[in-house]
Design a protein around this motif. Sequence first.
Motif, PDB file in Angstrom:
ATOM      1  N   ILE A 145     131.184 -20.762  60.668  1.00 36.06           N
ATOM      2  CA  ILE A 145     132.868 -21.566  60.783  1.00 36.06           C
ATOM      3  C   ILE A 145     132.445 -22.564  60.774  1.00 36.06           C
ATOM      4  CG2 ILE A 145     134.606 -21.216  61.694  1.00 36.06           C
ATOM      5  CD1 ILE A 145     134.916 -18.216  62.390  1.00 36.06           C
ATOM      6  N   SER A 146     133.315 -23.800  60.002  1.00 41.90           N
ATOM      7  CA  SER A 146     133.515 -25.432  60.767  1.00 41.90           C
ATOM      8  C   SER A 146     134.224 -25.659  62.092  1.00 41.90           C
ATOM      9  CB  SER A 146     133.958 -25.868  59.452  1.00 41.90           C
ATOM     10  OG  SER A 146     134.194 -27.476  59.546  1.00 41.90           O
ATOM     11  N   LYS A 147     133.465 -26.141  63.367  1.00 41.94           N
ATOM     12  CA  LYS A 147     134.237 -26.635  63.971  1.00 41.94           C
ATOM     13  C   LYS A 147     135.205 -27.704  63.354  1.00 41.94           C
ATOM     14  CE  LYS A 147     131.038 -26.360  67.263  1.00 41.94           C
ATOM     15  NZ  LYS A 147     130.000 -26.982  68.330  1.00 41.94           N
ATOM     16  N   ARG A 148     135.992 -28.325  62.170  1.00 43.73           N
ATOM     17  CA  ARG A 148     136.519 -28.963  61.868  1.00 43.73           C
ATOM     18  C   ARG A 148     137.661 -28.242  61.418  1.00 43.73           C
ATOM     19  NH1 ARG A 148     134.211 -31.950  58.782  1.00 43.73           N
ATOM     20  NH2 ARG A 148     134.493 -30.881  56.329  1.00 43.73           N
ATOM     21  N   ASP A 149     137.961 -27.671  60.874  1.00 46.80           N
ATOM     22  CA  ASP A 149     139.013 -27.323  60.447  1.00 46.80           C
ATOM     23  C   ASP A 149     138.994 -25.291  60.275  1.00 46.80           C
ATOM     24  OD1 ASP A 149     137.302 -26.599  58.643  1.00 46.80           O
ATOM     25  OD2 ASP A 149     138.148 -28.031  57.262  1.00 46.80           O
ATOM     26  N   GLU A 150     137.625 -25.167  60.536  1.00 50.78           N
ATOM     27  CA  GLU A 150     137.625 -23.543  61.373  1.00 50.78           C
ATOM     28  C   GLU A 150     137.571 -22.596  60.124  1.00 50.78           C
ATOM     29  OE1 GLU A 150     140.408 -21.846  64.132  1.00 50.78           O
ATOM     30  OE2 GLU A 150     140.023 -22.727  65.950  1.00 50.78           O
ATOM     31  N   THR A 151     136.852 -23.267  58.535  1.00 51.42           N
ATOM     32  CA  THR A 151     136.859 -23.080  57.619  1.00 51.42           C
ATOM     33  C   THR A 151     135.765 -22.068  58.090  1.00 51.42           C
ATOM     34  OG1 THR A 151     137.078 -25.013  56.337  1.00 51.42           O
ATOM     35  CG2 THR A 151     139.299 -23.920  56.747  1.00 51.42           C
ATOM     36  N   THR A 152     135.197 -21.488  56.596  1.00 57.61           N
ATOM     37  CA  THR A 152     133.880 -21.538  56.100  1.00 57.61           C
ATOM     38  C   THR A 152     133.488 -22.060  54.729  1.00 57.61           C
ATOM     39  OG1 THR A 152     134.648 -19.857  54.486  1.00 57.61           O
ATOM     40  CG2 THR A 152     133.968 -18.837  56.896  1.00 57.61           C
ATOM     41  N   MET A 153     131.909 -21.618  54.551  1.00 60.80           N
ATOM     42  CA  MET A 153     131.319 -22.847  53.379  1.00 60.80           C
ATOM     43  C   MET A 153     131.789 -21.882  52.006  1.00 60.80           C
ATOM     44  SD  MET A 153     128.075 -24.372  54.494  1.00 60.80           S
ATOM     45  CE  MET A 153     128.291 -25.533  53.223  1.00 60.80           C
ATOM     46  N   THR A 154     132.014 -20.445  51.819  1.00 58.73           N
ATOM     47  CA  THR A 154     131.862 -19.497  50.395  1.00 58.73           C
ATOM     48  C   THR A 154     132.539 -18.737  51.257  1.00 58.73           C
ATOM     49  OG1 THR A 154     129.835 -18.519  51.597  1.00 58.73           O
ATOM     50  CG2 THR A 154     129.068 -20.373  50.227  1.00 58.73           C
ATOM     51  N   ALA A 155     133.432 -17.882  50.251  1.00 65.10           N
ATOM     52  CA  ALA A 155     134.247 -16.800  50.431  1.00 65.10           C
ATOM     53  C   ALA A 155     133.395 -14.981  50.934  1.00 65.10           C
ATOM     54  CB  ALA A 155     134.512 -16.847  48.854  1.00 65.10           C
ATOM     55  N   GLU A 156     132.123 -15.807  50.762  1.00 64.12           N
ATOM     56  CA  GLU A 156     131.072 -14.275  50.587  1.00 64.12           C
ATOM     57  C   GLU A 156     130.590 -14.678  52.293  1.00 64.12           C
ATOM     58  OE1 GLU A 156     130.261 -14.936  46.292  1.00 64.12           O
ATOM     59  OE2 GLU A 156     130.601 -16.262  48.615  1.00 64.12           O
ATOM     60  N   THR A 157     130.680 -15.960  53.300  1.00 66.80           N
ATOM     61  CA  THR A 157     131.128 -15.073  54.451  1.00 66.80           C
ATOM     62  C   THR A 157     132.350 -15.302  55.012  1.00 66.80           C
ATOM     63  OG1 THR A 157     129.417 -18.101  53.492  1.00 66.80           O
ATOM     64  CG2 THR A 157     130.265 -17.212  56.049  1.00 66.80           C
ATOM     65  N   SER A 158     132.927 -15.605  54.264  1.00 70.20           N
ATOM     66  CA  SER A 158     134.570 -15.028  55.224  1.00 70.20           C
ATOM     67  C   SER A 158     134.708 -13.880  54.860  1.00 70.20           C
ATOM     68  CB  SER A 158     135.743 -15.333  54.231  1.00 70.20           C
ATOM     69  OG  SER A 158     135.628 -16.962  54.160  1.00 70.20           O
ATOM     70  N   LYS A 159     133.986 -12.912  54.074  1.00 64.33           N
ATOM     71  CA  LYS A 159     133.790 -11.420  53.774  1.00 64.33           C
ATOM     72  C   LYS A 159     133.278 -10.934  54.834  1.00 64.33           C
ATOM     73  CE  LYS A 159     132.909  -7.793  50.925  1.00 64.33           C
ATOM     74  NZ  LYS A 159     132.364  -7.135  51.780  1.00 64.33           N
ATOM     75  N   VAL A 160     131.871 -11.433  54.831  1.00 65.59           N
ATOM     76  CA  VAL A 160     131.044 -11.229  56.056  1.00 65.59           C
ATOM     77  C   VAL A 160     131.823 -10.878  57.669  1.00 65.59           C
ATOM     78  CG1 VAL A 160     128.884 -10.829  57.499  1.00 65.59           C
ATOM     79  CG2 VAL A 160     129.028 -12.157  55.207  1.00 65.59           C
ATOM     80  N   ILE A 161     132.365 -12.230  57.920  1.00 64.66           N
ATOM     81  CA  ILE A 161     132.890 -12.483  59.080  1.00 64.66           C
ATOM     82  C   ILE A 161     134.428 -11.513  59.207  1.00 64.66           C
ATOM     83  CG2 ILE A 161     134.812 -14.185  61.155  1.00 64.66           C
ATOM     84  CD1 ILE A 161     132.895 -16.215  58.823  1.00 64.66           C
ATOM     85  N   LYS A 162     134.763 -10.839  58.395  1.00 62.75           N
ATOM     86  CA  LYS A 162     136.731 -10.154  58.488  1.00 62.75           C
ATOM     87  C   LYS A 162     135.384  -8.878  58.163  1.00 62.75           C
ATOM     88  CE  LYS A 162     140.085  -8.301  55.085  1.00 62.75           C
ATOM     89  NZ  LYS A 162     140.577  -8.368  54.194  1.00 62.75           N
ATOM     90  N   ASP A 163     134.201  -8.935  57.329  1.00 68.59           N
ATOM     91  CA  ASP A 163     133.454  -6.302  58.033  1.00 68.59           C
ATOM     92  C   ASP A 163     132.974  -6.443  59.677  1.00 68.59           C
ATOM     93  OD1 ASP A 163     134.277  -6.567  54.877  1.00 68.59           O
ATOM     94  OD2 ASP A 163     132.044  -7.116  54.624  1.00 68.59           O
ATOM     95  N   ILE A 164     133.138  -7.899  60.019  1.00 65.68           N
ATOM     96  CA  ILE A 164     132.739  -7.947  61.762  1.00 65.68           C
ATOM     97  C   ILE A 164     133.365  -7.272  62.198  1.00 65.68           C
ATOM     98  CG2 ILE A 164     132.095  -9.100  63.193  1.00 65.68           C
ATOM     99  CD1 ILE A 164     129.675 -10.997  61.877  1.00 65.68           C
ATOM    100  N   ASP A 165     134.702  -8.388  61.689  1.00 67.06           N
ATOM    101  CA  ASP A 165     135.975  -7.581  62.567  1.00 67.06           C
ATOM    102  C   ASP A 165     136.276  -6.469  62.314  1.00 67.06           C
ATOM    103  OD1 ASP A 165     136.189 -10.414  63.912  1.00 67.06           O
ATOM    104  OD2 ASP A 165     137.568 -10.299  62.283  1.00 67.06           O
ATOM    105  N   THR A 166     136.466  -6.206  60.895  1.00 70.24           N
ATOM    106  CA  THR A 166     136.611  -4.409  60.565  1.00 70.24           C
ATOM    107  C   THR A 166     135.398  -3.511  62.071  1.00 70.24           C
ATOM    108  OG1 THR A 166     137.187  -5.544  58.193  1.00 70.24           O
ATOM    109  CG2 THR A 166     137.026  -2.377  59.107  1.00 70.24           C
ATOM    110  N   ALA A 167     134.424  -3.813  61.296  1.00 72.11           N
ATOM    111  CA  ALA A 167     133.305  -2.886  61.942  1.00 72.11           C
ATOM    112  C   ALA A 167     133.464  -3.181  63.744  1.00 72.11           C
ATOM    113  CB  ALA A 167     131.468  -3.336  61.901  1.00 72.11           C
TER     114      ALA A 167
END
Length: 560
Positions: A186-208
């Motif tokens: 996650i970018s420190k500047r704007d707290e975004t990810t570089m790809t949609a796949e990365t966002s999906k992994v982070i969401k899957d981590i929260d779900t798990a």
Amino acid sequence: MHTVYDRGNQPPVPVSFNEKGQPNGDNASEFSNFIATLVKTHIPLGHEDWRLVPVEKKNALLTTLRKYYVVDDKLKDYVMGTAHKKWRDFKADLKKKFFKPEKTDEEILTLRVEDNRVSYDDCVWLIKFWRSEEAEKRSEQGKKNRSSQKVLHTSGSKSHARVAAEMHKEKGYAPRRDEVFVRTHISKRDETTMTAETSKVIKDIDTAIEEHPELLEKSIQQGDILSHVLGKERNGYVRCVGLGPTAGSLGIPGAQKLKSTKLQMAELEAEKAWRTNEALMDHMDDFKEDTKAQMDALMAEMAEMRSMLSQSIAGNKNFMHTSEIQPEASVGEYSTADQSVHDVDSIGEEEVVMQELREAQQQYEKKRAEAAQLIRKKKEAAQRLNNEAELQKRKEAELLHKKKEEALMQKNNEQDMQKKREIESKKKQEDLMQKKKEQDMQKKREADLKKKKEATVTQKNHQKGNEVILFNVYRDHTTPVAKATILATDRKKIVGGRELGTECCEVVVNYIIKRDAILPRPIGDVTTMGQAQGRTIAWLYKHLEVDKSKMKQASPPQEE
């Protein structure tokens, strides 16, 4: 890296590292970059695989590195892993900068002018390899692998070990791998990810975490949150851990590779040789310090004796000079007997002084001889220790070479076994295909035989003179198209220019039911049933049936 080389004869700088043997201090980046510098100047590039690089070159790199940094044994895996990566990256950078397929070898050889770290032999080898099919295949596979990487980190050149160390200071506990993943993606500047796949992994981590909170307490060996989300680790690199540790070295189930007994024994002997060499080097350092202290004390003692001797000689000279210029005594001041006693005392004192001088000179010579003998003994002992250290180094190099040969032999055996399995699998598939082909041929022969038998039975059932119903040959085979009488079943008979064969009989059409039905064997312009009224034609046995109503009419009456 001039700041590292400028340290000169200063003591090696300590490198802090974590329990996995990864640098995580302030000088971790400098340490890694200096390894890259040594790789570019110490390791030859003319090899396809890092494992084919001579062990002596890798040991030379490690020895040079230890002149500037304190490299603990736990850091060796990280050092070799980093050196391997920097070696591959350096070759890739050279290819990207200088190699173009349309250029001649002579044009590409100019890279030696622009980068003198590449030897002529390495340059020639690289050009030959870059033009090979193997290199093209690797390049295509590398491009394919890079294009398939969708989960990208945002930590830049900072290692995961350093990120984990910073998080440890912030949180007060060692962070989990899933926490390191989120921090490094996650970018420190704007707290975004570089790809949609990365966002999906982070969401899957929260779900798990919500669905399986018990995984928060599990270690990487037991199957933590990240393993649950991303799946099994590959051997050679562990996600969110970084260079150095492997799935096998961390004890992840199913990732340990079994080593042969010979390889295990070679590693143990190499470790013992390394320890012995380290002990010899430490002993030699202590010996040098002890010898220096003894020599300093001996030289101080000799200097003191030399000073005492100089003072004695100077005192004696002053005494002799004083005696020579002593004024004559006044008449009547000394008697003749007193003068004689004075002369005797003067001579005795001079002899004592000279004796002391001789003894001091002898003592000085004795000390100097002892010092020379001690220096000679120390030199002999140092030479003996150097010889033992060189012997241990050669033994270690031989053991490492043996280990390398064993690893290559094991790899070749695995490749041979793999080829053997592939050949056996291919042969098995060919055998199965041949068997299937033979079964298909057998089925076909059986079907043909059955067809012939059926045709024979059909010929027997449909004898000459029987009234039959003809059924449609095309489309709906259950539709009657005409009624006829069988005239001949001889397969040799010619009807419409062809023999009847085993499949057809000759019939005469008596009554037409479907005029547009197509004949199976047209006769000249006669192609449909409507044109065949009263004519003889060939008809397939399987598309006709005996007219049972005619059979009943033709049967004789039963007796009363």
